[in-house]
Motif scaffolding. Sequence first.
Motif, PDB file in Angstrom:
ATOM      1  N   PRO A   1       2.603   0.195   1.821  1.00 49.42           N
ATOM      2  CA  PRO A   1       3.642  -0.762   2.227  1.00 49.42           C
ATOM      3  C   PRO A   1       4.041  -1.708   1.099  1.00 49.42           C
ATOM      4  CG  PRO A   1       1.536  -1.274   3.285  1.00 49.42           C
ATOM      5  CD  PRO A   1       1.382   0.063   2.645  1.00 49.42           C
ATOM      6  N   ALA A   2       3.095  -2.074   0.241  1.00 47.03           N
ATOM      7  CA  ALA A   2       3.437  -2.992  -0.846  1.00 47.03           C
ATOM      8  C   ALA A   2       4.437  -2.346  -1.808  1.00 47.03           C
ATOM      9  CB  ALA A   2       2.158  -3.417  -1.588  1.00 47.03           C
TER      10      ALA A   2
ATOM     11  N   ASP B   1       2.837  -9.900  -9.332  1.00 47.31           N
ATOM     12  CA  ASP B   1       3.197 -10.218  -7.954  1.00 47.31           C
ATOM     13  C   ASP B   1       1.985  -9.906  -7.085  1.00 47.31           C
ATOM     14  OD1 ASP B   1       5.867 -10.706  -8.794  1.00 47.31           O
ATOM     15  OD2 ASP B   1       6.275  -8.558  -8.706  1.00 47.31           O
TER      16      ASP B   1
ATOM     17  N   ASN C   1       6.425   0.184  -1.089  1.00 47.06           N
ATOM     18  CA  ASN C   1       7.684   0.488  -0.399  1.00 47.06           C
ATOM     19  C   ASN C   1       8.579  -0.740  -0.236  1.00 47.06           C
ATOM     20  OD1 ASN C   1       7.384   3.222  -0.264  1.00 47.06           O
ATOM     21  ND2 ASN C   1       6.352   3.190   1.737  1.00 47.06           N
ATOM     22  N   ASP C   2       7.985  -1.922  -0.132  1.00 47.75           N
ATOM     23  CA  ASP C   2       8.818  -3.125  -0.097  1.00 47.75           C
ATOM     24  C   ASP C   2       9.579  -3.301  -1.407  1.00 47.75           C
ATOM     25  OD1 ASP C   2       8.327  -3.831   2.473  1.00 47.75           O
ATOM     26  OD2 ASP C   2       7.526  -5.829   1.992  1.00 47.75           O
ATOM     27  N   VAL C   3       8.926  -2.985  -2.515  1.00 46.72           N
ATOM     28  CA  VAL C   3       9.617  -3.069  -3.806  1.00 46.72           C
ATOM     29  C   VAL C   3      10.737  -2.035  -3.874  1.00 46.72           C
ATOM     30  CG1 VAL C   3       9.361  -2.915  -6.309  1.00 46.72           C
ATOM     31  CG2 VAL C   3       7.543  -3.965  -4.937  1.00 46.72           C
TER      32      VAL C   3
ATOM     33  N   ARG D   1      -1.470  -6.400   0.916  1.00 47.60           N
ATOM     34  CA  ARG D   1      -1.425  -5.252   1.822  1.00 47.60           C
ATOM     35  C   ARG D   1      -1.853  -3.972   1.086  1.00 47.60           C
ATOM     36  NH1 ARG D   1       4.545  -5.157   3.650  1.00 47.60           N
ATOM     37  NH2 ARG D   1       4.746  -5.788   1.486  1.00 47.60           N
TER      38      ARG D   1
ATOM     39  N   ASP E   1       0.322  -9.155  -3.545  1.00 45.94           N
ATOM     40  CA  ASP E   1       0.592  -8.638  -2.201  1.00 45.94           C
ATOM     41  C   ASP E   1      -0.705  -7.995  -1.737  1.00 45.94           C
ATOM     42  OD1 ASP E   1       1.325  -7.130   0.063  1.00 45.94           O
ATOM     43  OD2 ASP E   1       3.352  -6.804  -0.713  1.00 45.94           O
TER      44      ASP E   1
ATOM     45  N   ALA F   1      12.366  -0.827  -1.377  1.00 46.00           N
ATOM     46  CA  ALA F   1      13.447  -1.246  -0.468  1.00 46.00           C
ATOM     47  C   ALA F   1      14.293  -2.348  -1.092  1.00 46.00           C
ATOM     48  CB  ALA F   1      12.851  -1.716   0.862  1.00 46.00           C
ATOM     49  N   ASP F   2      13.666  -3.221  -1.895  1.00 37.69           N
ATOM     50  CA  ASP F   2      14.399  -4.315  -2.541  1.00 37.69           C
ATOM     51  C   ASP F   2      15.190  -3.863  -3.758  1.00 37.69           C
ATOM     52  OD1 ASP F   2      13.512  -6.138  -0.724  1.00 37.69           O
ATOM     53  OD2 ASP F   2      11.910  -6.951  -1.986  1.00 37.69           O
TER      54      ASP F   2
ATOM     55  N   ARG G   1      10.787   6.713   0.170  1.00 38.40           N
ATOM     56  CA  ARG G   1       9.642   5.834   0.326  1.00 38.40           C
ATOM     57  C   ARG G   1       8.365   6.600  -0.009  1.00 38.40           C
ATOM     58  NH1 ARG G   1      13.281   3.173   0.032  1.00 38.40           N
ATOM     59  NH2 ARG G   1      14.131   1.596   1.440  1.00 38.40           N
TER      60      ARG G   1
END
Lengths: 207, 207
Positions: free
Chosen positions: A70-71, A62, A73-75, A66, A64, A77-78, A133
């Motif tokens: 943040p990269a 994947d 933490n998006d995972v 960034r 990303d 969060a998902d 996080r």
Amino acid sequence: MILVPFDARRPKTRLADVLDADERRAFADAMLRDVVSAARAADHEVRVLATAPVAGLSVPVDVDDRPLTPAVNDVLADADGVDPVAVLTADLPLVDGPTVERLLAAAAPETVVIAPGLGGGTNALVVGHPAFRADYHGVSVRDHRAAARSVGATVREVDSRRLATDVDDPGDLAEVLIHAPESRAGRWLADAGFGVHGDDGRAAAGR
Amino acid sequence: MILVPFDARRPKTRLADVLDADERRAFADAMLRDVVSAARAADHEVRVLATAPVAGLSVPVDVDDRPLTPAVNDVLADADGVDPVAVLTADLPLVDGPTVERLLAAAAPETVVIAPGLGGGTNALVVGHPAFRADYHGVSVRDHRAAARSVGATVREVDSRRLATDVDDPGDLAEVLIHAPESRAGRWLADAGFGVHGDDGRAAAGR
């Protein structure tokens, strides 16, 4: 799921005194493949999270672009908050399948597993709490302990030299040659002319 | 039996840039007491093997002013070859009772257990073979692997960051403050004014 974040653009800048930019990319790529192999040996889903495309890997990549925090933490969060997400740094050529198994065996609900790196870093996390996080800046192992407690998660630390040995500085190269000579990273260093020089202090690698 | 070798005369010379001679002796003494406490928590016989008398310890101190290698090897030669002898370095303030238990749990007949230190050193051995002898010079972990195999012993390695983190260089002090702040060594450093300074590389300790 095991997530392996990777800086595909300017990896391993702290090795600039001993490796040029092309060499750093090749060496970082060898370490990434070692970590992916170790994670696959542990028989879990493995995904690489890279800042740019990476060719020739046996697992999904994947992209990303960034920064790491943040990269990742998006995972997190998902994620569904039920199956733990392991985040394993890409510069750990001493890690093998049994080491990854030991890391994952520490996972538990409502628990954050931390494998500290040398110098206060965090080389692996296994996140079993939906609100946790990551924050990879500064002395991240302390921040991760505090962040886990602040969301009510239990903290477990895995005591592993192989997980602790991230390869960032020239002084780390000897660890690869001594403890993982058959890894892709170890063979790359040997092919590039590096050997171990020991005296009565710590051993160093040089060519 | 757990043997803890200790240089009581000129310990920790590689810390001379950050600690004066009296401070180095006091800090080395604090680390020794941390290691002795950890070894005693594991409920085995503990003996200190020191180059000069050490006062105020709760365990027997044998004085042998020779270098580390011959002093340790005399103890190995005197052992009965049945009960394993553990040799645990005195500068491991991150080691606690459970870590020592994990080390000793790896012991087996005809086996030499090795806990590597950073930079190719050997921070702990558990010798279960009567013919094995130690050699602490150079890249000793490689020599110890070879020496064990040459006498027909099985080699087992214990993968522990806490056992790997011997405190020799100024760069190691941050590990004590981050991972063992409540140890005697950690409290000594804090009392001496040391704190952790983190940036995006490895954390360092300074005052």
